[in-house]
Design a protein around this motif. Structure first.
Motif, mmCIF file in Angstrom:
data_model
loop_
_atom_site.group_PDB
_atom_site.id
_atom_site.type_symbol
_atom_site.label_atom_id
_atom_site.label_comp_id
_atom_site.label_asym_id
_atom_site.label_seq_id
_atom_site.Cartn_x
_atom_site.Cartn_y
_atom_site.Cartn_z
ATOM 1 N N GLY A 21 -2.040 12.111 0.615
ATOM 2 C CA GLY A 21 -3.219 11.321 0.292
ATOM 3 C C GLY A 21 -4.404 11.653 1.179
ATOM 4 O O GLY A 21 -5.517 11.910 0.685
ATOM 5 N N ALA A 22 -4.188 11.660 2.484
ATOM 6 C CA ALA A 22 -5.288 11.922 3.410
ATOM 7 C C ALA A 22 -5.851 13.327 3.205
ATOM 8 O O ALA A 22 -7.054 13.558 3.328
ATOM 9 C CB ALA A 22 -4.814 11.750 4.848
ATOM 10 N N CYS A 45 -1.758 11.273 7.896
ATOM 11 C CA CYS A 45 -0.935 10.064 7.844
ATOM 12 C C CYS A 45 0.472 10.521 7.448
ATOM 13 O O CYS A 45 1.250 10.911 8.307
ATOM 14 C CB CYS A 45 -1.561 9.085 6.857
ATOM 15 S SG CYS A 45 -0.694 7.544 6.670
ATOM 16 N N THR A 46 0.767 10.573 6.143
ATOM 17 C CA THR A 46 2.026 11.158 5.697
ATOM 18 C C THR A 46 2.121 12.593 6.221
ATOM 19 O O THR A 46 1.164 13.357 6.113
ATOM 20 C CB THR A 46 2.068 11.149 4.158
ATOM 21 O OG1 THR A 46 2.184 9.793 3.732
ATOM 22 C CG2 THR A 46 3.227 11.954 3.610
ATOM 23 N N ASP A 50 -10.241 6.003 -3.404
ATOM 24 C CA ASP A 50 -8.903 6.168 -2.832
ATOM 25 C C ASP A 50 -7.930 5.658 -3.886
ATOM 26 O O ASP A 50 -7.921 4.474 -4.222
ATOM 27 C CB ASP A 50 -8.815 5.359 -1.531
ATOM 28 C CG ASP A 50 -7.451 5.463 -0.860
ATOM 29 O OD1 ASP A 50 -6.450 5.643 -1.574
ATOM 30 O OD2 ASP A 50 -7.392 5.347 0.377
ATOM 31 N N THR A 65 -7.308 6.264 7.047
ATOM 32 C CA THR A 65 -7.553 7.664 6.700
ATOM 33 C C THR A 65 -8.947 7.855 6.093
ATOM 34 O O THR A 65 -9.508 8.931 6.208
ATOM 35 C CB THR A 65 -6.502 8.173 5.688
ATOM 36 O OG1 THR A 65 -6.426 7.253 4.604
ATOM 37 C CG2 THR A 65 -5.135 8.313 6.338
ATOM 38 N N SER A 95 0.811 -1.201 0.000
ATOM 39 C CA SER A 95 0.000 0.000 0.000
ATOM 40 C C SER A 95 0.857 1.270 0.000
ATOM 41 O O SER A 95 0.374 2.338 -0.314
ATOM 42 C CB SER A 95 -0.955 0.027 1.203
ATOM 43 O OG SER A 95 -2.109 0.757 0.875
ATOM 44 N N ASN A 103 -1.577 9.752 -4.800
ATOM 45 C CA ASN A 103 -0.412 10.031 -3.955
ATOM 46 C C ASN A 103 0.795 10.138 -4.874
ATOM 47 O O ASN A 103 1.280 9.117 -5.376
ATOM 48 C CB ASN A 103 -0.184 8.906 -2.954
ATOM 49 C CG ASN A 103 -1.447 8.517 -2.194
ATOM 50 O OD1 ASN A 103 -2.427 8.097 -2.804
ATOM 51 N ND2 ASN A 103 -1.433 8.651 -0.898
ATOM 52 N N HIS A 138 -8.298 1.845 4.255
ATOM 53 C CA HIS A 138 -7.231 2.460 5.039
ATOM 54 C C HIS A 138 -7.863 3.361 6.104
ATOM 55 O O HIS A 138 -8.914 3.964 5.865
ATOM 56 C CB HIS A 138 -6.369 3.294 4.088
ATOM 57 C CG HIS A 138 -5.067 3.742 4.678
ATOM 58 N ND1 HIS A 138 -4.897 4.997 5.197
ATOM 59 C CD2 HIS A 138 -3.890 3.092 4.830
ATOM 60 C CE1 HIS A 138 -3.646 5.108 5.632
ATOM 61 N NE2 HIS A 138 -3.020 3.975 5.424
ATOM 62 N N GLU A 198 -8.056 13.164 0.283
ATOM 63 C CA GLU A 198 -9.361 12.606 0.664
ATOM 64 C C GLU A 198 -10.249 13.725 1.221
ATOM 65 O O GLU A 198 -11.436 13.828 0.886
ATOM 66 C CB GLU A 198 -9.194 11.531 1.733
ATOM 67 C CG GLU A 198 -8.465 10.281 1.256
ATOM 68 C CD GLU A 198 -8.148 9.334 2.411
ATOM 69 O OE1 GLU A 198 -8.872 9.339 3.420
ATOM 70 O OE2 GLU A 198 -7.149 8.596 2.313
ATOM 71 N N HIS A 212 3.623 10.617 -4.071
ATOM 72 C CA HIS A 212 4.724 9.919 -3.399
ATOM 73 C C HIS A 212 4.572 8.402 -3.501
ATOM 74 O O HIS A 212 5.374 7.673 -2.935
ATOM 75 C CB HIS A 212 4.840 10.368 -1.938
ATOM 76 C CG HIS A 212 3.533 10.442 -1.210
ATOM 77 N ND1 HIS A 212 2.523 11.294 -1.592
ATOM 78 C CD2 HIS A 212 3.062 9.789 -0.134
ATOM 79 C CE1 HIS A 212 1.488 11.151 -0.768
ATOM 80 N NE2 HIS A 212 1.784 10.242 0.110
ATOM 81 N N LYS A 213 3.558 7.927 -4.180
ATOM 82 C CA LYS A 213 3.475 6.485 -4.425
ATOM 83 C C LYS A 213 3.628 6.263 -5.927
ATOM 84 O O LYS A 213 4.706 5.954 -6.401
ATOM 85 C CB LYS A 213 2.146 5.943 -3.903
ATOM 86 C CG LYS A 213 2.048 6.119 -2.391
ATOM 87 C CD LYS A 213 0.787 5.513 -1.806
ATOM 88 C CE LYS A 213 0.776 5.757 -0.301
ATOM 89 N NZ LYS A 213 -0.279 5.040 0.384
HETATM 90 C C1 LIG Z 1 -4.835 2.902 0.792
HETATM 91 C C2 LIG Z 1 -4.303 4.166 1.356
HETATM 92 N N1 LIG Z 1 -5.127 5.235 1.496
HETATM 93 C C3 LIG Z 1 -4.696 6.415 1.980
HETATM 94 C C4 LIG Z 1 -3.398 6.589 2.400
HETATM 95 C C5 LIG Z 1 -3.001 7.907 2.990
HETATM 96 O O1 LIG Z 1 -2.110 8.594 2.198
HETATM 97 P P1 LIG Z 1 -1.073 9.635 2.793
HETATM 98 O O2 LIG Z 1 -0.187 8.885 3.714
HETATM 99 O O3 LIG Z 1 -0.372 10.165 1.613
HETATM 100 O O4 LIG Z 1 -1.840 10.679 3.508
HETATM 101 C C6 LIG Z 1 -2.503 5.507 2.274
HETATM 102 C C7 LIG Z 1 -1.076 5.643 2.621
HETATM 103 O O5 LIG Z 1 -0.599 5.514 3.666
HETATM 104 C C8 LIG Z 1 -2.973 4.276 1.760
HETATM 105 O O6 LIG Z 1 -2.145 3.227 1.643
#
Ligand SMILES: Cc1ncc(COP(=O)(O)O)c(C=O)c1O
Lengths: 530, 449
Positions: A167-168, B327-328, A275, A204, A106, A299, A202, A171, A301-302
């Motif tokens: 990512g969060a 999170c990040t 997501d 978040t 993930s 993301n 996840h 969202e 960063h992913k």
């Molecule tokens: C499935 C999923 N959703 C949301 C997130 C949250 O993203 P971020 O860490 O960039 O806020 C992540 C990452 O950790 C994730 O793996």
């Protein structure tokens, strides 16, 4: 050093006092050759020393009004060589993608190209102020616009909000857009406040829904690891605002019924948030727009390889459907006759009047935009499609090579990650955590453990496309060897792991029970103890 | 493609192991209608380093970098000199390419620097504890308000008119969707507002910025006492963290939560991001905090070590009941911050702050004598407000044409308020030379004549 006074709570650990790898066994310094002990920066203070030579200002009359100048802060003084050595030593206590396979499911730990680091540091991009006149930053606005174009093209979506920081945060942006659109359509007293979130989501996702003022309603998975379409339909109603679905999902599976899900959600008057953390599995092969999605964060960063930096920074642009395209955060870039400009406020002539407000300071994670654009241009159309293909191929190869010795949770093929659970460890006395710690001694960063929550003792393995076949074969050899070892009754090996790391298992229970969250000088520690 | 190690032979042999004829068959769960077979529209094939560098460098070349001209911009982002070792160290792959430290045995490096970062932030703000960073100053401000709502079980925030408009707006966005009330005082260039008049028994917190958006520095001790008497919390926002090297810290004035933009230390301007949000509070509120925390512990052999802790506050455990959805965070920017701070040390940090104040005093004195320019701020740190006899945005554009980045027009951040149209925010840092200041004075004289 204050290491006394707290008992470890790692009861299951077989601590062998005479272990050759332990610090206790050996050296005067506590060091083990390249593995160097390093005290806190605060314990290396030589008062008055500094690592930055700055001129002393000429005498002047302060203009601080009624505010007094502060007294002693308590920061330590060190010279540059001491500081360099400190952080170099700290860095050597870290595992990283640069050092080896990092199959954290993930999280998408793929190679981070260094060209991208170089470009992000060009003074024309790194040394520009966010409030410079727009005429002086046309290249920066062009870069944001160009990246936005490719994100829209790759997803097939008509709009994208660039400012979310991760990512969060994306969202939050997408769910805010959905709420703004609902209020625009149904009025601000709309009772559409329920958001459907699969149990496998996840953390978040539910946290974001709650932060946006929604209530969360969990939807179960079916036996194939996907959303149970009938259960979902039963939950839809005129109080449902949206569904938040991860696709490919957190079990590493493509949601086969996704188009029907989208139709059902739309028919019920709700929106479809996706997501997009796992977009890396389908980039160049599937466009989220063709699946009926209304909003999806990406993301950077992913999927687009901007480095994770030990926990950030990230960037989480959100692509939006036609229905949501107006409900964007401020600011955004527009392209007019005399170049690019920023719409920074609802009062701007170019604003559409439906923007829902600001999500962060300034204009977004520019440093990440540069890297992501460099990544997209480097891969090009053929390369990006190959990224998804190889990511999925690598994950399926791992799945196929391990499924006879570990228990795969669901029938394949998987997408970019392979999910196993702990059934294969039944009766061995070894847990997923123990297994992960033994992987560390073998030179691997463990996979994501205990997530998703829908299987017991999850092992979520994401190799990514930047691993070679040799690298995967070596990893597979280790995983098979460990699985066999666990089943052969050698639980001891796992319970005591890791043995060769800078620190062995750490007492997390104790850390939470009596939190020590900062360094305090010896004196105040002594005072506190009295 | 240089980033993809698999060869065609590898792929064939892997497909054979999996037992499928082609990669396409691995995508068989994708509905037929959604399978893309055409190439991505308009995107060229893969390119070498040289070509990509050429494209992006061409965009960079269209910008005027702040370091190439006399530059006086602030308003929440500041140009400081970052020592060469900072960028060198943060590019070590072990830091750069590591993830959040979920496996503490192999991430003690990250965990230790975060513990040191938390300590530095607590020290400079004068608070008990700090977290491992949030996104930026503005989002930290909104998180602080939501935390104050949790602590006081109230739902109304009072925002000073000296708060950065972005911090205000991000808080307002969160208020709209999360569901709490915000009373935002009007812009306050002269520092005359009476926040106490806005507080009632529903107020969870008062948010003030110090130094304020318009520059003034304030002693907040009396305000803190008055806010506490009403059962509310005082949140202090610091948009220029270097000021903490000179001014009495918010913690000593009675702040309950301090949020700050940490960009000034260790991080470049980057056109506004990524930056690093600092977040500090009192011990008693720790369990209400958003964001990650690193804590000290011991390992199985009794040696000191570090772990992420108190995660029962966080989304991965608490899901919809978490204190925040973050999170990040801003790990690498926090690393840059902590390295720069370690290089500065007590001496260096204080000297840097004094130097900034001295430069700003020098510049204010230089500009105050000019015709059509009046310094409005009676106190300030490294940024102050001047009133011009012409609209500030016009003046700034004129200066830019002459190669001077002369400041931030207040109207850019407070649009639509005619009374503020003549106000310009001007910043001086250690990077500004006497020649820069002369150029600005000269440029202003021309632009105003
Ligand atoms: C499935 C999923 N959703 C949301 C997130 C949250 O993203 P971020 O860490 O960039 O806020 C992540 C990452 O950790 C994730 O793996």
């Amino acid at each position: 050093m204050n290491t006394q006074g707290r008992k470890t709570h790692i009861d299951t650990l077989g601590v062998e006092g005479g272990n050759a790898a332990s610090a206790a066994a050996g050296t005067i310094s506590g060091n083990r050759a390249l593995m160097l002990e390093e005290p806190l920066i605060f314990e290396q203070d030589s008062p008055g020393t500094t690592g930055v030579d700055l001129p002393e200002p000429p005498t002047f009359k302060p203009r601080l009004g009624k505010v007094r100048e502060r007294g002693t802060i308590g920061l330590p003084g060190l010279s540059e060589p001491e500081v360099i050595r400190h952080y170099t030593r700290l860095s050597q206590k870290n595992f990283a993608i640069d050092s080896g396979l990092y199959p954290l499911g993930s999280c998408t730990m793929k190679h981070n190209p260094r060209l991208n680091e170089k470009l992000a540091r060009l003074p024309g991009l790194s040394d520009i102020h966010p409030m410079q006149p727009e005429r002086t930053v046309q290249g920066a606005l062009e870069l944001i616009d160009t990246l936005a174009h490719w994100l829209k093209t790759l997803t097939g979506m008509p709009a994208v909000a660039m400012s979310p920081a991760a990512g969060a945060h994306g969202e939050l942006c997408g769910m805010a857009a959905i709420r703004a659109a609902i209020e625009d359509r149904d009025g601000s007293t709309s009772h559409r406040r329920r958001v459907l979130v699969p149990e496998s989501a996840h953390g978040t996702n539910p946290a974001t829904a709650a932060a946006c003022g929604f209530t969360v309603d969990a939807i179960p998975a079916d036996a194939t690891g996907r959303v149970d379409l009938e259960a979902l339909k039963a939950k839809l109603g005129d109080d449902v605002a949206a569904i938040m679905l991860t696709n490919p999902n957190t079990c590493g599976l493509f949601e086969r019924d996704i188009i029907e899900i989208a139709d059902a959600v739309h028919k019920a008057g709700a929106f479809f948030y996706c997501d997009g953390a796992n977009f890396n599995a389908i980039v160049g092969r599937v466009r989220p727009a063709d699946l009926g999605i209304d909003a999806m964060h990406i993301n950077l960063h992913k999927t687009f390889s901007t480095p994770h930096g030990g926990g950030g920074p990230g960037s989480g642009p959100v692509v939006l459907s036609e229905a949501l395209a107006k409900f964007v955060p401020l600011p955004y870039v527009v392209h007019g006759e005399d170049g690019f400009s920023l719409v920074e406020s609802g009062e701007d002539d170019q604003a559409n009047g439906k923007e829902f407000g600001r999500l962060k300071g300034f204009h977004g994670q520019m440093g990440m935009f540069v890297r992501a654009l460099a990544y997209i241009l480097s891969h090009g159309a053929d390369g990006l499609r190959q990224v998804a293909s190889d990511a999925v191929l690598n994950a399926n190869y791992v799945m196929a090579s391990l499924k006879d010795v570990m228990t795969a949770s669901f029938e394949g093929p998987c997408m970019h990650e392979a999910l196993f659970d702990d059934r294969f460890l039944k009766g061995t006395g070894v847990t997923t955590l123990d297994f992960a710690k033994a992987m560390i001694d073998e030179g691997y960063h463990p996979m994501t453990m205990y997530f998703p929550l829908v299987v017991h003792g999850a092992f979520l393995i994401e190799p990514t496309e930047t691993e070679s076949k040799q690298s995967l074969d070596a990893f597979i050899r280790v995983m098979r060897g460990l699985a066999e070892r666990a089943r052969s009754g050698d639980a001891e090996h796992f319970l005591g792991a890791p043995r060769m790391t800078p620190r062995r298992r750490l007492d997390e229970t104790g850390a939470a029970r009596k939190p020590v969250l900062r360094w305090v000088p010896e004196v105040s520690q002594a005072e506190a103890a009295e | 493609m240089r980033y993809l190690p698999l060869t065609e032979a590898d792929r064939r042999s892997m497909l054979a192991t999996i037992g499928v004829p082609s990669v396409d068959s691995l995508f068989r769960d994708v509905p037929e209608a959604a399978r893309l077979s055409a190439p991505i529209e308009g995107l060229a094939p893969h390119a070498g380093e040289m070509e990509v560098e050429r494209t992006i460098a061409a965009m960079a070349a269209k910008n005027i970098s702040a370091g190439s001209v006399p530059s006086f911009l602030g308003a929440g982002a500041y140009r400081h000199h970052v020592p060469a070792s900072v960028d060198h160290l943060i590019q070590r792959g072990e830091f750069l390419t590591s993830y959040t430290p979920y496996q503490p045995e192999v991430t003690q490096g990250t965990l230790q620097y975060l513990f040191e970062f938390q300590t530095q932030v607590a020290l400079i703000t004068g608070m008990d504890v700090a977290n491992a960073s949030l996104y930026d100053g503005a989002t930290s401000c909104a998180e602080a308000v939501m935390m104050a709502n949790r602590v006081t079980r109230r739902g109304k925030a009072v925002l000073s008119g000296g708060l950065h408009p972005h911090y205000r707006d991000v808080t307002l966005t969160n208020a709209r969707f999360h569901g709490f009330e915000v009373v935002a005082a009007p812009a306050d260039p002269e520092g005359e507002e009476d926040l106490l008049a806005l507080i009632d028994d529903k107020t969870s917190c008062v948010v003030v910025q110090n130094p304020g958006f318009f520059g003034q520095v304030r002693d907040l001790t009396d305000l803190a006492a008055a806010v506490h008497a009403k059962g509310a919390l005082l949140i202090v926002a610091v948009a220029e963290v270097v000021s903490l090297g000179l001014l009495t810290p918010p913690g000593e004035m009675g702040a309950d939560i301090v949020v700050a933009e940490g960009q000034s230390i260790g991080n470049s301007l980057n056109f506004g991001g990524p930056y690093v949000g600092l977040f500090a509070t009192r011990d008693k509120y720790v369990r209400h905090m958003p964001g990650r925390l690193t804590g000290q512990t011991v390992d199985a052999e009794g040696r000191r070590g570090w772990v992420l802790t108190l995660s029962t506050r966080e989304q991965h455990i608490r899901r919809e009941k978490a204190t925040s959805n973050i999170c990040t965070n801003s790990g690498l920017c926090a690393l840059a911050f902590t390295i720069h701070m370690s290089l500065l040390g007590e001496e260096g940090f204080k000297r840097l702050a004094r130097l900034n104040h001295a430069k700003a005093v020098q510049l204010a004195d230089r500009l105050d004598g000019l015709k059509g320019v009046e310094v409005v701020s009676d106190s300030f740190f490294n940024e102050f407000t001047v009133r011009l006899k012409k609209p500030a945005s016009k003046v700034v554009n004129k200066l830019a044409k002459h190669g001077i980045l002369g400041g931030v027009p207040v109207s850019r951040l407070h649009p639509g308020d005619e009374a503020l149209a003549d106000l310009l925010l001007v910043t001086a840092t250690e990077t500004n030379t006497d020649a820069d200041m002369e150029a600005l004075a000269h440029g202003l004289k021309e632009a105003l004549s």
